[in-house]
Motif scaffolding. Structure first.
Motif, PDB file in Angstrom:
ATOM      1  N   SER A  52      32.025  37.946  20.195  1.00 38.77           N
ATOM      2  CA  SER A  52      32.544  36.915  21.091  1.00 38.77           C
ATOM      3  C   SER A  52      31.692  36.805  22.349  1.00 38.77           C
ATOM      4  O   SER A  52      30.932  37.715  22.686  1.00 38.77           O
ATOM      5  N   PRO A  53      31.833  35.698  23.071  1.00 43.52           N
ATOM      6  CA  PRO A  53      31.292  35.677  24.436  1.00 43.52           C
ATOM      7  C   PRO A  53      31.917  36.801  25.254  1.00 43.52           C
ATOM      8  O   PRO A  53      32.974  37.348  24.896  1.00 43.52           O
ATOM      9  N   ALA A  54      31.270  37.154  26.344  1.00 43.95           N
ATOM     10  CA  ALA A  54      31.772  38.244  27.180  1.00 43.95           C
ATOM     11  C   ALA A  54      33.190  37.952  27.652  1.00 43.95           C
ATOM     12  O   ALA A  54      33.536  36.813  27.971  1.00 43.95           O
ATOM     13  N   GLN A  55      34.001  38.990  27.669  1.00 46.11           N
ATOM     14  CA  GLN A  55      35.363  38.927  28.184  1.00 46.11           C
ATOM     15  C   GLN A  55      35.484  39.899  29.351  1.00 46.11           C
ATOM     16  O   GLN A  55      34.727  40.863  29.458  1.00 46.11           O
ATOM     17  N   CYS A  56      36.443  39.639  30.223  1.00 48.18           N
ATOM     18  CA  CYS A  56      36.645  40.506  31.385  1.00 48.18           C
ATOM     19  C   CYS A  56      38.126  40.795  31.553  1.00 48.18           C
ATOM     20  O   CYS A  56      38.968  39.894  31.448  1.00 48.18           O
ATOM     21  N   VAL A  57      38.433  42.056  31.825  1.00 52.14           N
ATOM     22  CA  VAL A  57      39.790  42.469  32.175  1.00 52.14           C
ATOM     23  C   VAL A  57      39.728  43.179  33.520  1.00 52.14           C
ATOM     24  O   VAL A  57      38.893  44.064  33.736  1.00 52.14           O
ATOM     25  N   LEU A  58      40.584  42.749  34.444  1.00 50.00           N
ATOM     26  CA  LEU A  58      40.681  43.374  35.759  1.00 50.00           C
ATOM     27  C   LEU A  58      41.859  44.342  35.783  1.00 50.00           C
ATOM     28  O   LEU A  58      42.920  44.083  35.209  1.00 50.00           O
ATOM     29  N   ALA A  59      41.651  45.461  36.477  1.00 49.35           N
ATOM     30  CA  ALA A  59      42.711  46.446  36.686  1.00 49.35           C
ATOM     31  C   ALA A  59      43.191  46.343  38.127  1.00 49.35           C
ATOM     32  O   ALA A  59      42.380  46.303  39.067  1.00 49.35           O
ATOM     33  N   SER A  60      44.493  46.282  38.312  1.00 49.42           N
ATOM     34  CA  SER A  60      45.061  46.151  39.657  1.00 49.42           C
ATOM     35  C   SER A  60      46.124  47.214  39.886  1.00 49.42           C
ATOM     36  O   SER A  60      46.768  47.708  38.951  1.00 49.42           O
ATOM     37  N   ARG A  61      46.319  47.528  41.175  1.00 53.55           N
ATOM     38  CA  ARG A  61      47.394  48.432  41.571  1.00 53.55           C
ATOM     39  C   ARG A  61      47.828  48.017  42.972  1.00 53.55           C
ATOM     40  O   ARG A  61      46.985  47.867  43.861  1.00 53.55           O
ATOM     41  N   GLY A  62      49.118  47.815  43.123  1.00 58.77           N
ATOM     42  CA  GLY A  62      49.624  47.374  44.419  1.00 58.77           C
ATOM     43  C   GLY A  62      49.061  46.037  44.846  1.00 58.77           C
ATOM     44  O   GLY A  62      48.891  45.772  46.045  1.00 58.77           O
ATOM     45  N   GLY A  63      48.723  45.192  43.876  1.00 54.04           N
ATOM     46  CA  GLY A  63      48.211  43.869  44.186  1.00 54.04           C
ATOM     47  C   GLY A  63      46.724  43.819  44.489  1.00 54.04           C
ATOM     48  O   GLY A  63      46.187  42.737  44.744  1.00 54.04           O
ATOM     49  N   GLU A  64      46.041  44.964  44.445  1.00 56.36           N
ATOM     50  CA  GLU A  64      44.609  45.019  44.735  1.00 56.36           C
ATOM     51  C   GLU A  64      43.829  45.334  43.461  1.00 56.36           C
ATOM     52  O   GLU A  64      44.245  46.173  42.653  1.00 56.36           O
ATOM     53  N   VAL A  65      42.681  44.672  43.289  1.00 55.78           N
ATOM     54  CA  VAL A  65      41.816  44.969  42.149  1.00 55.78           C
ATOM     55  C   VAL A  65      41.139  46.310  42.393  1.00 55.78           C
ATOM     56  O   VAL A  65      40.487  46.518  43.416  1.00 55.78           O
ATOM     57  N   VAL A  66      41.283  47.217  41.415  1.00 55.12           N
ATOM     58  CA  VAL A  66      40.740  48.573  41.557  1.00 55.12           C
ATOM     59  C   VAL A  66      39.804  48.936  40.411  1.00 55.12           C
ATOM     60  O   VAL A  66      39.332  50.070  40.324  1.00 55.12           O
ATOM     61  N   GLY A  67      39.528  47.976  39.520  1.00 53.06           N
ATOM     62  CA  GLY A  67      38.611  48.259  38.426  1.00 53.06           C
ATOM     63  C   GLY A  67      38.429  47.038  37.547  1.00 53.06           C
ATOM     64  O   GLY A  67      39.133  46.030  37.686  1.00 53.06           O
ATOM     65  N   TYR A  68      37.477  47.130  36.662  1.00 53.25           N
ATOM     66  CA  TYR A  68      37.203  46.034  35.733  1.00 53.25           C
ATOM     67  C   TYR A  68      36.496  46.586  34.513  1.00 53.25           C
ATOM     68  O   TYR A  68      35.919  47.678  34.522  1.00 53.25           O
ATOM     69  N   VAL A  69      36.524  45.800  33.448  1.00 55.37           N
ATOM     70  CA  VAL A  69      35.709  46.091  32.267  1.00 55.37           C
ATOM     71  C   VAL A  69      35.273  44.766  31.661  1.00 55.37           C
ATOM     72  O   VAL A  69      36.047  43.805  31.601  1.00 55.37           O
ATOM     73  N   ARG A  70      33.999  44.694  31.271  1.00 47.79           N
ATOM     74  CA  ARG A  70      33.456  43.515  30.585  1.00 47.79           C
ATOM     75  C   ARG A  70      32.985  43.977  29.217  1.00 47.79           C
ATOM     76  O   ARG A  70      32.332  45.029  29.091  1.00 47.79           O
ATOM     77  N   PHE A  71      33.282  43.146  28.199  1.00 49.14           N
ATOM     78  CA  PHE A  71      33.071  43.598  26.833  1.00 49.14           C
ATOM     79  C   PHE A  71      33.017  42.410  25.887  1.00 49.14           C
ATOM     80  O   PHE A  71      33.314  41.273  26.254  1.00 49.14           O
ATOM     81  N   VAL A  97      48.785  51.205  36.643  1.00 44.92           N
ATOM     82  CA  VAL A  97      47.713  50.219  36.666  1.00 44.92           C
ATOM     83  C   VAL A  97      48.084  49.043  35.773  1.00 44.92           C
ATOM     84  O   VAL A  97      48.510  49.237  34.625  1.00 44.92           O
ATOM     85  N   THR A  98      47.946  47.840  36.281  1.00 46.48           N
ATOM     86  CA  THR A  98      48.199  46.647  35.474  1.00 46.48           C
ATOM     87  C   THR A  98      46.871  45.991  35.118  1.00 46.48           C
ATOM     88  O   THR A  98      45.919  45.993  35.904  1.00 46.48           O
ATOM     89  N   LEU A  99      46.814  45.414  33.931  1.00 45.73           N
ATOM     90  CA  LEU A  99      45.589  44.805  33.420  1.00 45.73           C
ATOM     91  C   LEU A  99      45.831  43.328  33.129  1.00 45.73           C
ATOM     92  O   LEU A  99      46.919  42.942  32.696  1.00 45.73           O
ATOM     93  N   ARG A 100      44.796  42.518  33.351  1.00 45.70           N
ATOM     94  CA  ARG A 100      44.911  41.095  33.022  1.00 45.70           C
ATOM     95  C   ARG A 100      43.533  40.534  32.693  1.00 45.70           C
ATOM     96  O   ARG A 100      42.525  40.934  33.282  1.00 45.70           O
ATOM     97  N   TYR A 101      43.512  39.630  31.728  1.00 46.89           N
ATOM     98  CA  TYR A 101      42.277  38.913  31.404  1.00 46.89           C
ATOM     99  C   TYR A 101      41.975  37.899  32.502  1.00 46.89           C
ATOM    100  O   TYR A 101      42.866  37.187  32.972  1.00 46.89           O
ATOM    101  N   VAL A 102      40.700  37.826  32.868  1.00 49.25           N
ATOM    102  CA  VAL A 102      40.227  36.837  33.845  1.00 49.25           C
ATOM    103  C   VAL A 102      38.876  36.326  33.354  1.00 49.25           C
ATOM    104  O   VAL A 102      38.056  37.126  32.875  1.00 49.25           O
ATOM    105  N   PRO A 103      38.603  35.024  33.425  1.00 50.14           N
ATOM    106  CA  PRO A 103      37.286  34.538  33.020  1.00 50.14           C
ATOM    107  C   PRO A 103      36.168  35.288  33.743  1.00 50.14           C
ATOM    108  O   PRO A 103      36.286  35.607  34.929  1.00 50.14           O
ATOM    109  N   VAL A 104      35.094  35.577  33.022  1.00 49.07           N
ATOM    110  CA  VAL A 104      34.019  36.405  33.559  1.00 49.07           C
ATOM    111  C   VAL A 104      33.481  35.856  34.876  1.00 49.07           C
ATOM    112  O   VAL A 104      33.314  36.599  35.854  1.00 49.07           O
ATOM    113  N   ALA A 105      33.184  34.567  34.919  1.00 53.05           N
ATOM    114  CA  ALA A 105      32.630  33.981  36.141  1.00 53.05           C
ATOM    115  C   ALA A 105      33.618  34.051  37.302  1.00 53.05           C
ATOM    116  O   ALA A 105      33.227  34.324  38.445  1.00 53.05           O
ATOM    117  N   GLU A 106      34.877  33.832  37.011  1.00 50.62           N
ATOM    118  CA  GLU A 106      35.898  33.853  38.059  1.00 50.62           C
ATOM    119  C   GLU A 106      36.060  35.248  38.652  1.00 50.62           C
ATOM    120  O   GLU A 106      36.352  35.408  39.846  1.00 50.62           O
TER     121      GLU A 106
END
Length: 409
Positions: A206-225, A155-164
């Protein structure tokens, strides 16, 4: 003066809203929150207790659909904003509000009413039973490791703006439908709810942050914190506060929790509302250092016993006659035969002898599959009439995972 409970005059909405704010502490709502509630509150579903021209009591419902055992969604009256002015306590106004509110839910043809309680001792007398609980965690992430199931390292993780990231997070949330009773189907406008982030509610974080989890190029999870920097003489002791998390499978879920517990300069992860059987409890290296604490969640009341019981499925075959008492909504009182299994159910009035006797409050508590009828019987709140019937019903009502309400309303 006489107090009259009736549908709110739309011209009085601002006064009604101010009355709600006053009951819940008197602090004006953050503009962001006020804008949200203004969007989702239907003025036609608001009730007010009027003393002359003044509003001295409030309540309203959201038209939401709650997930029930079997994966279906049942139209529900989600009651909120219930309050009586402190100057008008002990005059029967709350009872009048609940009388009018439940009558309105029935007239609308909704089989269920639900609410969350600011004080848990209030609503039992109106037939609401505690159906879900929530787990609060305060994890010492400096000493607790998260064991990620096989596949987590892919699983790969990356920060993405919450609204995006909002739309893909909603897709993950939607894919979880049918997996846990107690969740709401997103009604129009409610997709904004998880994005609300008033600065006054962050406690210096902090303001809310979001990290998306991907596998095989598809988003398969997220966490906001949120993250909150904290330092003392020994160094950094920052705090991570979870907002919400979603994952398509256990490996993704474990990878996201490992990330939260490994953020630099932090040593505590807080989560205020998780299911009581959260899989995380089986992934942590030391559950004692997770500060687990349980509190009440959502209260459920069958408004139409027959329709409510027929709207869910059952984990095992059941054919039981319930003798139901309901002092507040007398139309439910009497004997009901429930016959069902994993494929569906029917429930109708009967003159057959009762197998199990209980009040509508206990029926509401057990409805989503959380508290078992057996445990309620052990508390003296359910009575077995036919030998063996209690076990049959208790097994049928329970679910593989605990019901859970992921957010308020």
């Amino acid at each position: 003066m006489t107090v009259d409970v009736r549908v709110l005059d739309p011209a009085d909405f601002d006064e009604w809203y101010t009355a709600v704010e006053r009951v819940f502490g008197g602090v004006p709502e953050d503009p962001e929150l006020e804008s949200f509630w203004d969007t989702v509150i239907d003025r036609k579903r608001c009730l007010a207790a009027y003393e002359g021209a003044r509003i001295v009591g409030t309540t309203q419902t959201f038209a939401l659909s709650v997930e029930v055992p079997g994966g279906g969604f049942v139209p529900t009256g989600a009651i909120s904003a219930v309050g009586v002015a402190a100057t008008h306590r002990r005059r029967g106004i709350l009872r009048s509000l609940m009388r009018a509110q439940l009558d309105a839910v029935r007239e609308e043809g909704l089989p269920l009413a639900v609410l969350t309680a600011s004080e848990p001792g209030i609503y039992g007398r109106f037939g609401f039973g505690l159906a879900t609980q929530q787990l609060a965690l305060e994890i010492d992430s400096s000493r607790v490791r998260v064991e990620v199931p096989e596949g987590g390292d892919e699983v790969t993780l990356r920060y993405v703006p919450v609204a995006e990231a909002a739309s893909v997070c909603e897709e993950v949330y939607g894919r979880a439908a049918g997996t846990r009773a107690g969740r709401f189907l997103r009604a129009p406008g409610w997709e904004r709810h998880p994005l609300l982030d008033p600065a006054g509610s962050r406690d210096g974080a902090s303001p809310a942050q979001c990290v998306l989890a991907s596998r095989g190029g598809e988003v398969v999870g997220y966490v906001r914190f949120h993250t909150k920097p904290v330092w003392d003489a020994a160094g950094p002791k920052g705090i991570v506060t979870l907002r919400d998390i979603g994952a398509d499978d256990p490996a993704v879920y474990g990878a996201l929790w490992r990330f939260l517990c490994g953020i630099d300069l932090t040593s505590t992860v807080k989560a205020g509302n998780r299911p009581v059987d959260d899989p995380l409890l089986h992934l942590v290296s030391d559950v004692r250092r997770c500060g687990a604490r349980v509190r009440d969640g959502m209260y459920v009341r069958p408004v139409d016993v027959g329709a409510a019981l027929a709207s869910r499925t059952y984990s095992a075959p059941v054919d039981v006659v319930f003798e139901v008492s309901d002092a507040f909504c007398g139309w439910n009182a009497g004997r009901w035969r429930l016959s069902g299994d994993t494929k569906g159910a029917v429930c109708s009035r009967t003159t057959d002898a009762a197998d199990v006797a209980l009040s509508v409050r206990e029926l509401g508590a057990a409805y989503l599959g959380g508290p078992s009828l057996g445990s309620l019987a052990a508390a003296g709140q359910v009575r077995e009439v036919r030998e063996g019937a209690l076990r049959e019903a208790s097994v049928a009502f329970t679910t593989p995972v605990a019901p859970w309400l992921p957010h308020g309303f």
